[in-house]
Design a protein around this motif. Structure first.
Motif, PDB file in Angstrom:
ATOM      1  N   SER A  66       0.827  -1.208   0.000  1.00 31.45           N
ATOM      2  CA  SER A  66       0.000   0.000   0.000  1.00 31.45           C
ATOM      3  C   SER A  66       0.864   1.261   0.000  1.00 31.45           C
ATOM      4  O   SER A  66       0.502   2.267  -0.609  1.00 31.45           O
ATOM      5  N   ARG A  67       2.012   1.202   0.670  1.00 33.97           N
ATOM      6  CA  ARG A  67       2.921   2.353   0.667  1.00 33.97           C
ATOM      7  C   ARG A  67       3.428   2.624  -0.747  1.00 33.97           C
ATOM      8  O   ARG A  67       3.512   3.779  -1.186  1.00 33.97           O
ATOM      9  N   ALA A  68       3.753   1.569  -1.469  1.00 28.90           N
ATOM     10  CA  ALA A  68       4.229   1.732  -2.842  1.00 28.90           C
ATOM     11  C   ALA A  68       3.152   2.347  -3.722  1.00 28.90           C
ATOM     12  O   ALA A  68       3.418   3.242  -4.530  1.00 28.90           O
ATOM     13  N   LEU A  69       1.916   1.892  -3.566  1.00 28.64           N
ATOM     14  CA  LEU A  69       0.829   2.436  -4.381  1.00 28.64           C
ATOM     15  C   LEU A  69       0.536   3.888  -4.013  1.00 28.64           C
ATOM     16  O   LEU A  69       0.272   4.717  -4.887  1.00 28.64           O
ATOM     17  N   LEU A  70       0.582   4.211  -2.732  1.00 23.88           N
ATOM     18  CA  LEU A  70       0.339   5.585  -2.308  1.00 23.88           C
ATOM     19  C   LEU A  70       1.366   6.535  -2.920  1.00 23.88           C
ATOM     20  O   LEU A  70       1.027   7.629  -3.373  1.00 23.88           O
ATOM     21  N   MET A  71       2.620   6.108  -2.977  1.00 29.75           N
ATOM     22  CA  MET A  71       3.663   6.955  -3.528  1.00 29.75           C
ATOM     23  C   MET A  71       3.520   7.130  -5.038  1.00 29.75           C
ATOM     24  O   MET A  71       3.991   8.114  -5.603  1.00 29.75           O
ATOM     25  N   ARG A  72       2.855   6.188  -5.704  1.00 31.62           N
ATOM     26  CA  ARG A  72       2.629   6.291  -7.146  1.00 31.62           C
ATOM     27  C   ARG A  72       1.330   7.017  -7.473  1.00 31.62           C
ATOM     28  O   ARG A  72       1.085   7.349  -8.633  1.00 31.62           O
ATOM     29  N   SER A  73       0.490   7.236  -6.475  1.00 29.37           N
ATOM     30  CA  SER A  73      -0.805   7.871  -6.717  1.00 29.37           C
ATOM     31  C   SER A  73      -0.647   9.379  -6.867  1.00 29.37           C
ATOM     32  O   SER A  73       0.337   9.977  -6.422  1.00 29.37           O
ATOM     33  N   LYS A  74      -1.654  10.011  -7.455  1.00 28.19           N
ATOM     34  CA  LYS A  74      -1.638  11.456  -7.661  1.00 28.19           C
ATOM     35  C   LYS A  74      -1.948  12.215  -6.380  1.00 28.19           C
ATOM     36  O   LYS A  74      -1.722  13.413  -6.294  1.00 28.19           O
ATOM     37  N   GLY A  75      -2.488  11.519  -5.408  1.00 31.83           N
ATOM     38  CA  GLY A  75      -2.834  12.133  -4.132  1.00 31.83           C
ATOM     39  C   GLY A  75      -3.640  11.164  -3.305  1.00 31.83           C
ATOM     40  O   GLY A  75      -3.946  10.042  -3.738  1.00 31.83           O
ATOM     41  N   LEU A  76      -4.028  11.591  -2.097  1.00 33.93           N
ATOM     42  CA  LEU A  76      -4.791  10.710  -1.219  1.00 33.93           C
ATOM     43  C   LEU A  76      -6.151  10.358  -1.806  1.00 33.93           C
ATOM     44  O   LEU A  76      -6.640   9.240  -1.628  1.00 33.93           O
ATOM     45  N   GLY A  77      -6.768  11.314  -2.502  1.00 32.60           N
ATOM     46  CA  GLY A  77      -8.058  11.021  -3.116  1.00 32.60           C
ATOM     47  C   GLY A  77      -7.948   9.942  -4.166  1.00 32.60           C
ATOM     48  O   GLY A  77      -8.781   9.026  -4.232  1.00 32.60           O
ATOM     49  N   ASP A  78      -6.932  10.040  -5.011  1.00 35.43           N
ATOM     50  CA  ASP A  78      -6.709   9.025  -6.043  1.00 35.43           C
ATOM     51  C   ASP A  78      -6.414   7.669  -5.403  1.00 35.43           C
ATOM     52  O   ASP A  78      -6.925   6.634  -5.845  1.00 35.43           O
ATOM     53  N   PHE A  79      -5.608   7.674  -4.352  1.00 34.47           N
ATOM     54  CA  PHE A  79      -5.283   6.434  -3.641  1.00 34.47           C
ATOM     55  C   PHE A  79      -6.537   5.799  -3.046  1.00 34.47           C
ATOM     56  O   PHE A  79      -6.771   4.593  -3.177  1.00 34.47           O
ATOM     57  N   THR A  80      -7.381   6.616  -2.404  1.00 35.74           N
ATOM     58  CA  THR A  80      -8.600   6.107  -1.773  1.00 35.74           C
ATOM     59  C   THR A  80      -9.552   5.529  -2.805  1.00 35.74           C
ATOM     60  O   THR A  80     -10.120   4.439  -2.610  1.00 35.74           O
ATOM     61  N   ARG A  81      -9.744   6.240  -3.903  1.00 39.69           N
ATOM     62  CA  ARG A  81     -10.642   5.738  -4.959  1.00 39.69           C
ATOM     63  C   ARG A  81     -10.116   4.435  -5.549  1.00 39.69           C
ATOM     64  O   ARG A  81     -10.883   3.490  -5.779  1.00 39.69           O
ATOM     65  N   ASN A  82      -8.823   4.394  -5.796  1.00 44.96           N
ATOM     66  CA  ASN A  82      -8.226   3.200  -6.385  1.00 44.96           C
ATOM     67  C   ASN A  82      -8.370   1.992  -5.480  1.00 44.96           C
ATOM     68  O   ASN A  82      -8.777   0.909  -5.919  1.00 44.96           O
ATOM     69  N   ARG A  83      -8.040   2.172  -4.204  1.00 42.70           N
ATOM     70  CA  ARG A  83      -8.126   1.039  -3.287  1.00 42.70           C
ATOM     71  C   ARG A  83      -9.565   0.596  -3.065  1.00 42.70           C
ATOM     72  O   ARG A  83      -9.836  -0.605  -2.950  1.00 42.70           O
ATOM     73  N   SER A  84     -10.490   1.531  -2.994  1.00 47.26           N
ATOM     74  CA  SER A  84     -11.893   1.167  -2.811  1.00 47.26           C
ATOM     75  C   SER A  84     -12.406   0.381  -4.014  1.00 47.26           C
ATOM     76  O   SER A  84     -13.100  -0.638  -3.854  1.00 47.26           O
ATOM     77  N   PHE A  85     -12.058   0.834  -5.207  1.00 46.75           N
ATOM     78  CA  PHE A  85     -12.500   0.127  -6.409  1.00 46.75           C
ATOM     79  C   PHE A  85     -11.872  -1.254  -6.491  1.00 46.75           C
ATOM     80  O   PHE A  85     -12.559  -2.255  -6.766  1.00 46.75           O
ATOM     81  N   ARG A  86     -10.551  -1.327  -6.213  1.00 49.05           N
ATOM     82  CA  ARG A  86      -9.842  -2.589  -6.376  1.00 49.05           C
ATOM     83  C   ARG A  86     -10.223  -3.621  -5.315  1.00 49.05           C
ATOM     84  O   ARG A  86     -10.035  -4.823  -5.533  1.00 49.05           O
ATOM     85  N   LEU A  87     -10.738  -3.180  -4.171  1.00 49.22           N
ATOM     86  CA  LEU A  87     -11.069  -4.111  -3.099  1.00 49.22           C
ATOM     87  C   LEU A  87     -12.574  -4.363  -2.969  1.00 49.22           C
ATOM     88  O   LEU A  87     -13.005  -5.502  -2.813  1.00 49.22           O
TER      89      LEU A  87
END
Length: 383
Positions: A66-87
């Motif tokens: 998750s740390r790796a994905l957060l660092m590649r995301s455009k921001g916390l909003g992008d990270f939250t949307r991505n993880r919610s969709f993927r899970l």
């Protein structure tokens, strides 16, 4: 951040062990959705070799990724949307399509249910109340996915509110020493031997306190570890001691199970729980040290395997339960049943993944990104 291939391999190995563990659950005298006619009591001892640490390790490597994905995301909003969709998408799809055969087989084999699968799915599965003690609908083994999503949301809120750089410096200072072994071990001893002695997990999320105080901290530990070379060096340095502790804890647990097969002496319960905690964290430190020292290298199959493990996880238990149900009453011995279950589960998981990845609308449902990675090496282990 630089990709750590060793953690990818560790994650693949952890899920492979989980699949074998769930096949083993068919044959040991522990509660499971379907049971073999002849139980193998001695198999409890090898099962306990991984029982203590298998799930904690999965949450730790998920926090790391998750740390790796957060660092590649455009921001916390992008990270939250991505993880919610993927899970959440594969979780909901799994609860509606993949999981229902499991309670149906359990009702057939344990509670005398006589309805067909389609009758069960249309008439009983979505009742939102219990049937013969089973809460329906259910997420069964997919509880891990919801817990992971919930922990990720709490983590996201914490990152938004707290000074992450300061916390990382504290993490490095604390866990860059032998405390990387001692401090989590002390926490787990308190959890198992003091606060929740002999308390089992419910996987219902609400009220599952022992699971949360066990898994959420290791998820956070993995998140911090991904940004802490100091902690990784400490783990590598103290991995040998973690291995000794894990083997010692397991040796005591195995001795108790062999010495008291029908009920442990009262005096041994607390030492048994301490040994469980020692085995749990000692094995995790030893395995991460091994992954960092020996497995941190790429391989042509790594990207495919790291992508495949989540679809494998989604479908594997349904294959095991249905396959074992089909084997009942055929007069096969336990060894043959085990071999068939392993072959059927591996083949079924590969088919589920290979078909799902080629049909774009199915990709999110089986736990994959909507778009295929442009190159094999781009696949990121972020469950």
């Amino acid at each position: 951040m630089e990709r750590h291939y060793g953690m990818d391999w560790l994650r693949v190995g952890a899920f492979a062990l989980l699949i074998l563990y769930h096949i083993g659950m068919v044959f040991v005298p522990w509660n499971y959705h379907v049971k073999a006619p002849a139980l193998v009591h001695w198999a409890v001892v090898p099962m306990l070799a991984v029982n203590a640490w298998r799930l904690s390790l999965l949450f730790l490597v998920s926090g790391f990724a998750s740390r790796a994905l957060l660092m590649r995301s455009k921001g916390l909003g992008d990270f939250t949307r991505n993880r919610s969709f993927r899970l959440l998408v594969p979780l909901l799809a799994g609860m509606m399509i993949v999981v229902p055969p499991q309670p149906w087989v359990e009702l057939l084999t344990k509670h005398g249910y006589d309805g067909s699968y389609w009758h069960f799915w249309f008439a009983d599965y979505f009742r939102f109340r219990e049937l013969a003690g089973l809460a329906l609908p259910t997420w069964n083994h997919l509880w891990f996915v919801f817990y992971l999503w919930a922990y990720t949301m709490v983590l996201t809120l914490a990152v938004a509110l707290l000074r992450a750089s300061w916390l990382q410096r504290v993490y490095d200072r604390v866990f860059g020493t032998v405390l990387v072994l001692a401090l989590p071990l002390a926490w787990l001893v308190a959890v198992h031997a003091l606060w929740f002695p002999m308390v089992g997990e419910t996987h219902a999320f609400i009220g599952d306190d022992i699971a949360h105080v066990s898994y959420f901290p290791v998820f956070l530990f993995g998140f911090g570890l991904a940004g802490s070379p100091a902690a990784m060096r400490a783990i590598r340095r103290w991995g040998w001691l973690g291995a000794i502790l894990a083997l010692s804890g397991y040796a005591f647990i195995a001795w108790c199970e062999i010495h008291w097969p029908h009920g442990m002496a009262h005096w041994a319960v607390r030492p048994y729980l301490v040994a469980h905690a020692v085995q749990q964290w000692g094995a995790i430190v030893a395995l991460i040290a091994t992954a960092d020292r020996f497995w941190n290298r790429n391989h042509p199959m790594r990207a495919t395997l790291t992508e495949a493990v989540f679809p494998f996880y989604i479908v594997h238990q349904t294959i095991i339960v249905v396959a074992m149900w089909l084997l009942l009453g055929r007069g096969l011995n336990g060894g043959t049943q085990f071999a068939i279950l392993v072959a059927a589960t591996v083949a079924g998981c590969w088919a589920f993944y290979l078909i799902g990845r080629e049909i774009r609308p199915l990709r999110p449902l089986v736990g994959l990104r909507l778009h295929r990675p442009k190159r094999p090496g781009a696949t990121l282990a972020v469950r």
